[in-house]
Design an enzyme around this catalytic site. Structure first.
Site, PDB file in Angstrom:
ATOM      1  N   ASP A 190      27.521  59.142  63.650  1.00  0.00           N
ATOM      2  CA  ASP A 190      26.159  59.426  63.171  1.00  0.00           C
ATOM      3  C   ASP A 190      25.269  59.767  64.356  1.00  0.00           C
ATOM      4  O   ASP A 190      25.696  59.689  65.511  1.00  0.00           O
ATOM      5  CB  ASP A 190      25.599  58.227  62.386  1.00  0.00           C
ATOM      6  CG  ASP A 190      24.632  58.666  61.288  1.00  0.00           C
ATOM      7  OD1 ASP A 190      23.585  59.245  61.633  1.00  0.00           O
ATOM      8  OD2 ASP A 190      24.911  58.428  60.101  1.00  0.00           O
ATOM      9  N   GLY A 216      26.615  61.383  67.754  1.00  0.00           N
ATOM     10  CA  GLY A 216      26.661  62.825  67.931  1.00  0.00           C
ATOM     11  C   GLY A 216      26.094  63.554  66.733  1.00  0.00           C
ATOM     12  O   GLY A 216      25.649  62.932  65.763  1.00  0.00           O
ATOM     13  N   ASP A 217      26.106  64.881  66.854  1.00  0.00           N
ATOM     14  CA  ASP A 217      25.692  65.752  65.754  1.00  0.00           C
ATOM     15  C   ASP A 217      26.982  66.295  65.156  1.00  0.00           C
ATOM     16  O   ASP A 217      27.746  66.983  65.841  1.00  0.00           O
ATOM     17  CB  ASP A 217      24.821  66.880  66.336  1.00  0.00           C
ATOM     18  CG  ASP A 217      24.425  67.898  65.287  1.00  0.00           C
ATOM     19  OD1 ASP A 217      25.135  68.037  64.269  1.00  0.00           O
ATOM     20  OD2 ASP A 217      23.403  68.577  65.492  1.00  0.00           O
ATOM     21  N   HIS A 237      24.504  67.161  50.314  1.00  0.00           N
ATOM     22  CA  HIS A 237      23.253  67.657  49.707  1.00  0.00           C
ATOM     23  C   HIS A 237      22.108  67.797  50.708  1.00  0.00           C
ATOM     24  O   HIS A 237      21.050  68.319  50.355  1.00  0.00           O
ATOM     25  CB  HIS A 237      22.844  66.811  48.491  1.00  0.00           C
ATOM     26  CG  HIS A 237      22.545  65.381  48.787  1.00  0.00           C
ATOM     27  ND1 HIS A 237      23.380  64.351  48.400  1.00  0.00           N
ATOM     28  CD2 HIS A 237      21.507  64.803  49.431  1.00  0.00           C
ATOM     29  CE1 HIS A 237      22.851  63.209  48.793  1.00  0.00           C
ATOM     30  NE2 HIS A 237      21.723  63.451  49.407  1.00  0.00           N
TER      31      HIS A 237
HETATM   32  C1  LIG Z   1      21.985  60.188  53.208  1.00  0.00           C
HETATM   33  S1  LIG Z   1      22.540  59.380  54.626  1.00  0.00           S
HETATM   34  C2  LIG Z   1      24.116  58.795  54.100  1.00  0.00           C
HETATM   35  C3  LIG Z   1      24.507  57.523  54.795  1.00  0.00           C
HETATM   36  C4  LIG Z   1      25.842  56.913  54.347  1.00  0.00           C
HETATM   37  N1  LIG Z   1      26.931  57.848  54.419  1.00  0.00           N
HETATM   38  C5  LIG Z   1      25.732  56.375  52.947  1.00  0.00           C
HETATM   39  O1  LIG Z   1      26.353  56.886  52.014  1.00  0.00           O
HETATM   40  O2  LIG Z   1      25.005  55.386  52.771  1.00  0.00           O
HETATM   41  C6  LIG Z   1      22.993  60.731  55.661  1.00  0.00           C
HETATM   42  C7  LIG Z   1      23.463  60.286  57.012  1.00  0.00           C
HETATM   43  O3  LIG Z   1      23.906  61.428  57.741  1.00  0.00           O
HETATM   44  C8  LIG Z   1      23.428  61.337  59.063  1.00  0.00           C
HETATM   45  N2  LIG Z   1      23.323  62.688  59.605  1.00  0.00           N
HETATM   46  C9  LIG Z   1      22.559  63.693  59.140  1.00  0.00           C
HETATM   47  N3  LIG Z   1      22.741  64.801  59.877  1.00  0.00           N
HETATM   48  C10 LIG Z   1      23.639  64.477  60.826  1.00  0.00           C
HETATM   49  C11 LIG Z   1      24.240  65.203  61.875  1.00  0.00           C
HETATM   50  N4  LIG Z   1      23.940  66.492  62.089  1.00  0.00           N
HETATM   51  N5  LIG Z   1      25.148  64.583  62.631  1.00  0.00           N
HETATM   52  C12 LIG Z   1      25.462  63.272  62.431  1.00  0.00           C
HETATM   53  N6  LIG Z   1      24.924  62.535  61.426  1.00  0.00           N
HETATM   54  C13 LIG Z   1      24.021  63.136  60.648  1.00  0.00           C
HETATM   55  C14 LIG Z   1      22.092  60.648  58.936  1.00  0.00           C
HETATM   56  O4  LIG Z   1      21.664  60.058  60.150  1.00  0.00           O
HETATM   57  C15 LIG Z   1      22.383  59.633  57.852  1.00  0.00           C
HETATM   58  O5  LIG Z   1      22.868  58.429  58.375  1.00  0.00           O
END
Ligand SMILES: C[S@@+](CC[C@H](N)C(=O)[O-])C[C@H]1O[C@@H](n2cnc3c(N)ncnc32)[C@H](O)[C@@H]1O
Length: 327
Positions: A190, A216-217, A237
């Site tokens: 994350d 990371g991204d 989404h």
């Molecule tokens: C809606 S949350 C879902 C969290 C978890 N998977 C859950 O179901 O409870 C989306 C997650 O994706 C992470 N996220 C969004 N864009 C990201 C990226 N480019 N790279 C890494 N993580 C990312 C956010 O920080 C967040 O924790």
């Protein structure tokens, strides 16, 4: 043929005054200011730094809404507010309401979004507004703590050794899955800001030895691996179709042969008109994210097949899809 909507319900659907009164009270943290005692409106106004006459109108409305009680000129939290709306309560649910409140301005621009197709949101909430992102995660964590263990069991992951929880948030699913499967280790991938919260949750669960955190991204950085299972829960989404298609290809390459990708999301039926909650959620995503969309299962399955996954199937209707990397 469903029953037609009576006119009274149309008015009810269009009515939001009480919604905004409640959300504003949560934003002002009025319930915490009242705490466990009864106070007059000027006393609460003093504590909160609010205008006494304006605040009294809000307090009276909250009494009529049965969130507060009034005795003479003193106001106190009703038991539901004491239990769920006072910040220090372990069963505080204000995170979700604060989320709705924070999105209010975007919703106010819905007309423009519908006319132009362009969302007023810029960037990704988890990057642009970590405090708001933390509220999203707090809500998801609460939901995931309840549903995660049962999901883990239904997926039958016995034999799998390594799990990638991609965009794993505070690690809710990694924790649930490692608890259900004692032989499993997990990596929560994350953004760095999010992982500080995951670190705390993993520690509290006593799973530091089995759950690694990788910052990371996911669209840019390597994901590590190879993993036996990858989980993407509530990720698709938030992104546009091209980013999702590319991400699934990337996930494919970080899986071991025979590895499984499990996608959990809020998918629309092909008609686009159900599940009812998701149809409204799709509008929420339209107006509150820059690129996000609610997809159909067929769209996710197509990206998986294009990435090389086989045996792609909908495991749970409009909720869980799985694909396998061939051995
Ligand atoms: C809606 S949350 C879902 C969290 C978890 N998977 C859950 O179901 O409870 C989306 C997650 O994706 C992470 N996220 C969004 N864009 C990201 C990226 N480019 N790279 C890494 N993580 C990312 C956010 O920080 C967040 O924790």
């Amino acid at each position: 043929m469903p029953r037609e909507l009576p006119l009274a319900e149309i008015f009810q659907l269009g009515y939001y005054w009480e919604t905004k009164i409640l959300l504003t009270a949560v934003k002002l943290d009025l319930f915490s200011s009242l705490g466990g005692k009864a106070h007059t409106a000027p006393e609460v106004a003093e504590r909160m730094g609010a205008h006494p006459r304006a605040l009294e109108l809000l307090l009276n409305a909250l009494v009529a809404m049965r969130v507060l009680v009034k005795d003479g000129d003193r106001f106190a939290n009703a038991s539901v507010a004491r239990t769920h709306l006072v910040r220090t309560s372990p069963t505080y649910v204000g995170h979700l309401l604060l989320l709705h409140e924070a999105e209010w301005d975007h919703w106010g621009k819905l007309e423009e979004t519908i006319r132009t197709g362009r969302s007023p949101a810029r960037g990704h909430v988890f990057e642009t507004d970590p405090e708001l992102g933390a509220n999203v995660l707090a809500v998801l964590d609460r939901i995931g703590q309840q549903s995660g263990p049962a999901l883990a069991r239904r997926l039958e992951l016995t034999g799998a050794r390594s799990l990638l929880d991609l965009g794993g948030g505070v690690g809710t699913h990694a924790i649930a899955f490692c608890t259900v499967y004692p032989e499993l280790t997990a990596t929560v991938f994350d953004l760095p800001e999010t992982l500080t919260r995951a670190e705390q949750a993993v520690k509290e669960a006593g799973l530091e030895a089995r759950i690694a955190l990788r910052a990371g991204d996911f669209n840019r950085d390597p994901l590590g691996g190879p993993y036996d299972v990858a989980l993407m829960s509530d990720i698709l989404h938030y992104q546009g179709p091209d980013a999702n298609s590319a991400l699934l290809t990337k996930v494919y390459s970080c899986l071991a042969q025979g590895g499984r990708l499990i996608i959990k999301d809020r998918f629309l039926e092909p008609s686009g008109t159900s599940p009812a909650w998701v149809t409204a959620f799709a509008v929420h995503i339209l107006v509150n994210t820059e690129q996000g969309r609610c997809y159909t299962v067929a769209e996710a399955m197509r990206w998986m097949e294009q990435a090389g996954f086989k045996s792609v199937e909908e495991l749970e209707r409009t909720a869980v899809v799985q694909g396998v990397k061939p051995s």
